[in-house]
Write a protein that holds these residues in place. Structure first.
Motif, PDB file in Angstrom:
ATOM      1  N   PHE A  78       9.961  19.939   0.877  1.00  0.00           N
ATOM      2  CA  PHE A  78       9.196  18.732   0.967  1.00  0.00           C
ATOM      3  C   PHE A  78      10.299  17.291   0.486  1.00  0.00           C
ATOM      4  N   CYS A  79      11.314  17.871   0.507  1.00  0.00           N
ATOM      5  CA  CYS A  79      12.442  16.542   0.154  1.00  0.00           C
ATOM      6  C   CYS A  79      12.634  15.828   1.595  1.00  0.00           C
ATOM      7  N   ALA A  80      13.167  14.572   1.345  1.00  0.00           N
ATOM      8  CA  ALA A  80      13.790  13.932   2.552  1.00  0.00           C
ATOM      9  C   ALA A  80      14.573  14.896   3.227  1.00  0.00           C
ATOM     10  N   ASP A 110       8.616  10.746   1.001  1.00  0.00           N
ATOM     11  CA  ASP A 110       9.041   9.554   0.652  1.00  0.00           C
ATOM     12  C   ASP A 110       8.173   8.827  -0.427  1.00  0.00           C
ATOM     13  N   LEU A 111       8.396   7.909  -1.274  1.00  0.00           N
ATOM     14  CA  LEU A 111       7.484   7.365  -1.857  1.00  0.00           C
ATOM     15  C   LEU A 111       6.465   6.587  -1.481  1.00  0.00           C
ATOM     16  N   ALA A 112       6.795   5.751  -0.096  1.00  0.00           N
ATOM     17  CA  ALA A 112       5.631   4.981   0.659  1.00  0.00           C
ATOM     18  C   ALA A 112       4.702   6.029   0.919  1.00  0.00           C
ATOM     19  N   LEU A 113       4.973   7.072   1.525  1.00  0.00           N
ATOM     20  CA  LEU A 113       3.754   8.133   2.074  1.00  0.00           C
ATOM     21  C   LEU A 113       3.020   8.495   0.630  1.00  0.00           C
ATOM     22  N   VAL A 114       3.614   8.745  -0.270  1.00  0.00           N
ATOM     23  CA  VAL A 114       3.000   9.466  -1.373  1.00  0.00           C
ATOM     24  C   VAL A 114       1.986   8.138  -2.032  1.00  0.00           C
ATOM     25  N   GLN A 115       2.521   7.061  -2.339  1.00  0.00           N
ATOM     26  CA  GLN A 115       1.765   5.866  -2.549  1.00  0.00           C
ATOM     27  C   GLN A 115       0.565   5.738  -1.767  1.00  0.00           C
ATOM     28  N   SER A 116       0.788   5.811  -0.469  1.00  0.00           N
ATOM     29  CA  SER A 116      -0.422   5.497   0.455  1.00  0.00           C
ATOM     30  C   SER A 116      -1.583   6.351   0.467  1.00  0.00           C
ATOM     31  N   LEU A 117      -1.117   7.657   0.024  1.00  0.00           N
ATOM     32  CA  LEU A 117      -2.031   8.843   0.082  1.00  0.00           C
ATOM     33  C   LEU A 117      -2.749   8.705  -1.204  1.00  0.00           C
ATOM     34  N   VAL A 118      -2.153   8.476  -2.235  1.00  0.00           N
ATOM     35  CA  VAL A 118      -2.693   8.466  -3.734  1.00  0.00           C
ATOM     36  C   VAL A 118      -3.863   7.064  -3.665  1.00  0.00           C
ATOM     37  N   ARG A 119      -3.317   5.922  -3.162  1.00  0.00           N
ATOM     38  CA  ARG A 119      -4.399   4.893  -3.152  1.00  0.00           C
ATOM     39  C   ARG A 119      -5.634   5.156  -2.267  1.00  0.00           C
TER      40      ARG A 119
END
Length: 283
Positions: free
Chosen positions: A18-20, A258-267
């Motif tokens: 799941f790494c870049a 990537d952080l943008a994906l993870v942040q979007s899903l968490v929100r």
């Protein structure tokens, strides 16, 4: 012989999937601390001596860790074949079923379920039911009990997984990515696609799909009794639906490309605004 003292309850090789593509770092969300960070797979999802136990002389024993390492090594090769679109043999299916079973039972989330089950049973069972158990319920349900449950339950669960119909879900393009968590095997109800639900049904029910993200490119989906082996390419919308469902059942960590994906899903899943609870309800 000296051994590492940090034992990973999510395998390092699995997290590397799941790494870049151009880096060996994970985007991580820490639900307990409500914090985001980038970390290497070796730095996350570990607890000191989690799979070690002591012999009669007080010496640490690492045989469970070694056995899990064998399961992980065999599964790594099968997951690579999945991501390369190779056909899976019966042996490959058994390897992946065994790996999925341990991924379900080896986690702190499963240990919490064991504790909840034991406590609920002890409160509500009739005395003759308690007496009929091979072992009396232990309200403490400590780490030793959790490890014992893992070793007893995983082989039986692997047998169940082998008799499900399997579908490999794949992303539509490299611009999409699946995520995973520290509780990677999750249960979805196909008739209730909302991402924020906790499934209240068992794996054997026909409306339930048991899923395990294998890498950022593929997910194993199991449902219904049978021996079918299918492949399905998911649209961008369905990749996000799967990701939201997986994220919603995370206990402590979420891992992604990537952080943008993870942040979007968490929100979107709202897990930063509610506490984790045992996803398998005790009735």
């Amino acid at each position: 012989m000296n051994r590492p003292r940090r034992h990973h309850f999510v395998p390092r090789f699995y997290l590397e999937g799941f790494c870049a593509d151009d880096a060996r770092a994970l985007a991580v969300y820490d639900r307990v601390r409500n914090a985001y960070r980038a970390q290497r797979p070796t730095e996350v999802a570990h607890r000191r001596d989690y799979y070690a136990y002591e012999d009669e002389h007080g010496n640490p024993v690492f045989t469970i860790e070694e056995g899990l390492g064998e399961v992980e090594g065999e599964a790594s090769a099968v997951i690579q074949r999945v991501d390369n679109d190779a056909l899976l043999s019966d042996d490959d299916r058994l390897t992946l079923a065994t790996y999925a079973a341990f991924q379900f039972t080896r986690t702190p989330a499963y240990a919490a379920w064991v504790a909840a089950f034991r406590q609920e049973f002890a409160r509500n069972a009739r005395q003759e039911q308690v007496d009929a158990l091979p072992e009396a319920p232990d309200l403490a349900a400590d780490r030793g009990a959790a490890l014992g449950a893992m070793l007893r339950h995983a082989p039986k669960l692997a047998h169940v997984f082998m008799h499900f119909n399997w579908t490999i879900w794949r992303r539509e393009s490299d611009r999409q990515s699946f995520v995973t968590t520290d509780s990677p095997v999750c249960i979805l109800q196909s008739e209730r696609p909302e991402p924020n639900i906790y499934a209240g049904a068992g794996m054997l029910m026909p409306v339930v799909i048991t899923v395990l993200p294998l890498s950022q490119a593929s997910v194993l989906a199991m449902s219904g009794i049978g021996n079918r082996m299918d492949n399905r390419t998911l649209t961008r919308d369905w990749v996000r639906r799967v990701n939201l469902a997986v994220v919603s059942q995370a206990q402590h960590f979420i891992f992604g490309r990537d952080l943008a994906l993870v942040q979007s899903l968490v929100r979107a899943a709202g897990i930063d605004r509610r506490q984790w609870r045992v996803p398998l309800q005790v009735n």
